[in-house]
Design a protein around this motif. Structure first.
Motif, mmCIF file in Angstrom:
data_model
loop_
_atom_site.group_PDB
_atom_site.id
_atom_site.type_symbol
_atom_site.label_atom_id
_atom_site.label_comp_id
_atom_site.label_asym_id
_atom_site.label_seq_id
_atom_site.Cartn_x
_atom_site.Cartn_y
_atom_site.Cartn_z
ATOM 1 N N GLU A 9 0.175 5.099 11.699
ATOM 2 C CA GLU A 9 -0.883 4.426 11.525
ATOM 3 C C GLU A 9 -1.414 4.188 10.021
ATOM 4 O OE1 GLU A 9 -5.852 4.622 12.460
ATOM 5 O OE2 GLU A 9 -4.471 5.673 13.872
ATOM 6 N N ALA A 10 -1.115 5.411 9.222
ATOM 7 C CA ALA A 10 -1.272 5.183 7.815
ATOM 8 C C ALA A 10 -0.308 4.030 7.028
ATOM 9 C CB ALA A 10 -1.307 6.414 7.219
ATOM 10 N N TYR B 208 -2.256 -3.694 3.712
ATOM 11 C CA TYR B 208 -3.009 -3.840 2.392
ATOM 12 C C TYR B 208 -1.973 -4.749 1.450
ATOM 13 C CZ TYR B 208 -5.237 -2.559 -2.105
ATOM 14 O OH TYR B 208 -5.545 -2.679 -3.134
ATOM 15 N N GLU C 95 -7.315 4.373 -1.365
ATOM 16 C CA GLU C 95 -6.946 3.848 -0.123
ATOM 17 C C GLU C 95 -6.201 2.614 -0.115
ATOM 18 O OE1 GLU C 95 -6.844 5.706 2.389
ATOM 19 O OE2 GLU C 95 -8.166 7.205 2.253
ATOM 20 N N PRO C 96 -5.220 2.303 0.771
ATOM 21 C CA PRO C 96 -4.944 3.175 2.094
ATOM 22 C C PRO C 96 -3.696 4.111 1.488
ATOM 23 C CG PRO C 96 -3.816 0.998 1.959
ATOM 24 C CD PRO C 96 -4.716 1.047 0.802
ATOM 25 N N TYR C 97 -3.350 4.300 0.198
ATOM 26 C CA TYR C 97 -2.238 5.041 -0.283
ATOM 27 C C TYR C 97 -2.853 6.556 -0.017
ATOM 28 C CZ TYR C 97 -0.532 0.757 -1.915
ATOM 29 O OH TYR C 97 -0.023 -0.642 -2.040
ATOM 30 N N LYS C 98 -4.052 6.776 -0.542
ATOM 31 C CA LYS C 98 -4.284 8.319 -0.156
ATOM 32 C C LYS C 98 -4.156 9.000 0.848
ATOM 33 C CE LYS C 98 -8.803 10.734 -0.802
ATOM 34 N NZ LYS C 98 -10.137 10.650 -1.265
ATOM 35 N N THR C 99 -4.608 8.396 2.204
ATOM 36 C CA THR C 99 -4.338 8.893 3.487
ATOM 37 C C THR C 99 -2.770 9.063 3.656
ATOM 38 O OG1 THR C 99 -6.605 8.014 4.067
ATOM 39 C CG2 THR C 99 -4.693 8.418 5.867
ATOM 40 N N GLU C 100 -1.999 7.911 3.243
ATOM 41 C CA GLU C 100 -0.591 7.916 3.543
ATOM 42 C C GLU C 100 -0.071 9.311 2.761
ATOM 43 O OE1 GLU C 100 3.508 7.092 2.817
ATOM 44 O OE2 GLU C 100 1.946 6.977 1.222
ATOM 45 N N GLN D 270 -1.359 0.571 7.804
ATOM 46 C CA GLN D 270 -2.420 0.273 6.914
ATOM 47 C C GLN D 270 -1.830 -0.056 5.366
ATOM 48 O OE1 GLN D 270 -5.694 -0.405 7.642
ATOM 49 N NE2 GLN D 270 -5.116 0.102 9.849
ATOM 50 N N VAL D 271 -1.240 0.552 5.172
ATOM 51 C CA VAL D 271 -0.350 0.311 3.708
ATOM 52 C C VAL D 271 0.283 -0.862 3.968
ATOM 53 C CG1 VAL D 271 1.406 1.116 1.983
ATOM 54 C CG2 VAL D 271 -0.322 2.730 3.040
#
Length: 204
Positions: free
Chosen positions: A62-63, A70, A88-93, A66-67
């Motif tokens: 999912e992450a 983006y 984000e969205p890199y932080k979560t990934e 999102q990347v």
């Protein structure tokens, strides 16, 4: 020979029991919470609650989406490489990827622990057989090598369990179990060697 055996036995048992106490402390007594836990973001809580790597992989998929979403939008500003860990969205990934890598690291550690501990046990058994059937010094070398291997691979892990709590717990359980077994085997080996030494002295 006897003085050497006593010295080596005391050193080995001291290491093994100290490690076992450390595992017991980490498993049941070490604090696992912090007053800062309430400030964890949603993804950190999901990572901590994940009970299998499949859960983490689904979150990572999912992450990743999102990347890609983006990056596919030209209106979104480009994030520099050294800033991705904080935006984000890199932080979560990145958090999910780190937790998956740590999970896999713990899994590899469990595999290595079981394999090398088994090698140590085999060395002890061969050494004990050589001690009785061939030569005492040759046998002692095998026993020393085996217990050194077993104690080394059950030593406490320095790092914590962020992102891989359940696999860390499994690693800790394995280390605690094999540490206890190592202590029991050390004591049993001492009494067996002492028994056979007594038999040889009587035979002489």
């Amino acid at each position: 020979m006897r003085n050497l055996q006593i010295t080596l036995f005391i050193i080995a048992l001291a290491f093994a029991t100290t490690q076992t106490f450390r595992h017991v402390y980490v498993k049941w007594l070490e604090p696992r919470t912090s007053v800062l836990d309430k400030y964890d973001d949603a993804i950190e809580k999901e990572i901590s609650a994940s009970e299998s790597i499949d859960n983490l992989l689904s979150l990572y998929d999912e992450a990743q989406n999102q990347v890609k979403k983006y990056e596919s939008d030209p209106d979104n500003p480009e994030v520099k490489e050294n800033e991705k860990r904080y935006k984000e969205p890199y932080k979560t990934e990145i958090k999910l990827r780190d937790s998956i890598e740590e999970w896999e690291s713990h899994k590899r550690d469990i595999h290595k622990l079981r394999f090398f501990w088994a090698c140590g046990l085999l060395s002890v058994l061969i050494g004990f057989w050589a001690y009785i059937k061939i030569d005492q010094w040759l046998g002692i070398v095998g026993v020393i090598t085996g217990f050194t291997e077993m104690i080394f691979w059950t030593c406490p892990r320095i790092f914590g369990f962020f992102g891989a709590r359940y696999e860390f717990e499994r690693l800790l359980n394995n280390k605690l179990f094999f540490s206890l077994v190592t202590c029991v085997l050390l004591i049993a080996t001492w009494f067996l060697l002492y028994h056979f030494q007594g038999k040889r002295r009587k035979a002489v």
